[in-house]
Design a protein around this motif. Structure first.
Motif, short mmCIF file in Angstrom:
data_model
loop_
_atom_site.label_atom_id
_atom_site.label_comp_id
_atom_site.label_asym_id
_atom_site.label_seq_id
_atom_site.Cartn_x
_atom_site.Cartn_y
_atom_site.Cartn_z
N ARG A 38 49.88 118.09 27.94
CA ARG A 38 48.60 117.44 27.66
C ARG A 38 48.80 116.27 26.71
O ARG A 38 48.42 116.33 25.54
CB ARG A 38 47.61 118.43 27.04
N SER A 39 49.36 115.17 27.20
CA SER A 39 49.63 114.02 26.35
C SER A 39 48.36 113.42 25.75
O SER A 39 48.39 112.80 24.69
CB SER A 39 50.40 112.95 27.13
N ASP A 40 47.21 113.61 26.41
CA ASP A 40 45.96 113.07 25.89
C ASP A 40 45.50 113.75 24.60
O ASP A 40 44.68 113.20 23.87
CB ASP A 40 44.85 113.17 26.94
N LEU A 41 46.05 114.93 24.30
CA LEU A 41 45.63 115.64 23.09
C LEU A 41 45.96 114.89 21.81
O LEU A 41 45.26 114.99 20.83
CB LEU A 41 46.24 117.04 23.04
N MET A 83 53.06 117.85 24.45
CA MET A 83 52.80 116.49 24.90
C MET A 83 53.03 116.34 26.41
O MET A 83 52.31 115.60 27.07
CB MET A 83 53.66 115.47 24.14
N SER A 130 33.41 119.72 29.92
CA SER A 130 33.90 118.54 29.21
C SER A 130 33.93 118.87 27.73
O SER A 130 33.14 119.67 27.25
CB SER A 130 33.00 117.32 29.46
N GLN A 169 45.58 111.85 21.26
CA GLN A 169 44.47 110.94 20.99
C GLN A 169 43.20 111.69 20.58
O GLN A 169 42.33 111.13 19.92
CB GLN A 169 44.16 110.10 22.24
N ARG A 170 43.09 112.94 20.96
CA ARG A 170 41.85 113.69 20.78
C ARG A 170 41.87 114.65 19.59
O ARG A 170 40.81 115.05 19.11
CB ARG A 170 41.56 114.50 22.05
N GLU A 189 38.84 120.75 29.05
CA GLU A 189 38.25 120.74 30.38
C GLU A 189 38.96 121.71 31.33
O GLU A 189 40.18 121.78 31.36
CB GLU A 189 38.30 119.33 30.99
N GLU A 201 34.98 118.35 19.73
CA GLU A 201 34.23 117.24 20.32
C GLU A 201 32.91 117.80 20.85
O GLU A 201 32.76 119.02 20.99
CB GLU A 201 34.99 116.65 21.52
#
Length: 189
Positions: free
Chosen positions: A157-160, A154, A52, A162-163, A73, A97
């Motif tokens: 890894r579209s979540d990137l 995107m 994680s 936000q991160r 991950e 993170e």
């Protein structure tokens, strides 16, 4: 079998017993945001498998960070060039993170490979996957526009978004942060 074990089994087509043997040589480390996993200038003698969290691999040039890659991950992380050549690393690997990572040293990996031949197959597959990823990245830099590179990132890894801060995504794509803003604005219209 835990999530990491299932991922390894699926990725390398291993039995539960083989996964257990492979992961038995790894140690679990808890790293905090901004912790350094691999220092620039040191020989990289380890490989991590991220359970994680998120890391960045960076080169430093004139006081600026140039993002080489992100690892998240289920990704392996190392300075593979330094690992293979036993030369000091030209890049730093740092946590973006809080990160949980399973770590194996080069020595333990070699020892494991000597006693379990299937480990050589894992090593070969990892090398192939790394080569293909780097080939695709280089090809994209040579042939794709900044907008196309952003859209590919995107879609994968579209979540990137936000991160990862926009300026780090810009560095990874080798564009200015303003370019990312323009691309985002254009694609939301």
């Amino acid at each position: 079998m835990d999530r990491i074990g299932k991922h390894i089994a699926s990725l390398f087509k291993l039995s539960e017993e083989q996964v257990s043997v492979f992961l038995s040589a790894f140690s679990r480390e808890e790293l905090k945001k901004n912790d350094v996993f691999m220092e620039e200038g040191k020989i990289c003698n380890k490989v991590g498998l991220i359970e994680s969290g998120l890391m960045k691999c960076v080169f430093h040039k004139h006081g600026d960070e140039i993002i080489f890659e992100f690892a998240f991950e289920n990704n392996f992380i190392s300075d593979y060039y330094s690992f293979v050549t036993d030369t000091p690393s030209a890049k730093e690997i740092k946590c973006i993170e809080d990160t949980t990572v399973y770590v194996i040293t080069k020595e333990k990996l070699k020892k494991l490979g000597r006693s379990h031949p299937f480990i050589e197959g894992i090593s070969r597959q990892m090398n192939e996957k790394l080569f293909l990823r780097m080939h695709d990245r280089l090809k994209s830099f040579l042939l794709d526009s900044a907008s196309e590179r952003y859209m590919k990132l995107m879609s994968e890894r579209s979540d990137l978004v936000q991160r990862i801060p926009q300026y780090l995504i810009a560095s990874y794509l080798n564009v200015k942060p303003e370019t990312i803003s323009r691309i985002r604005k254009k694609n939301t219209l």
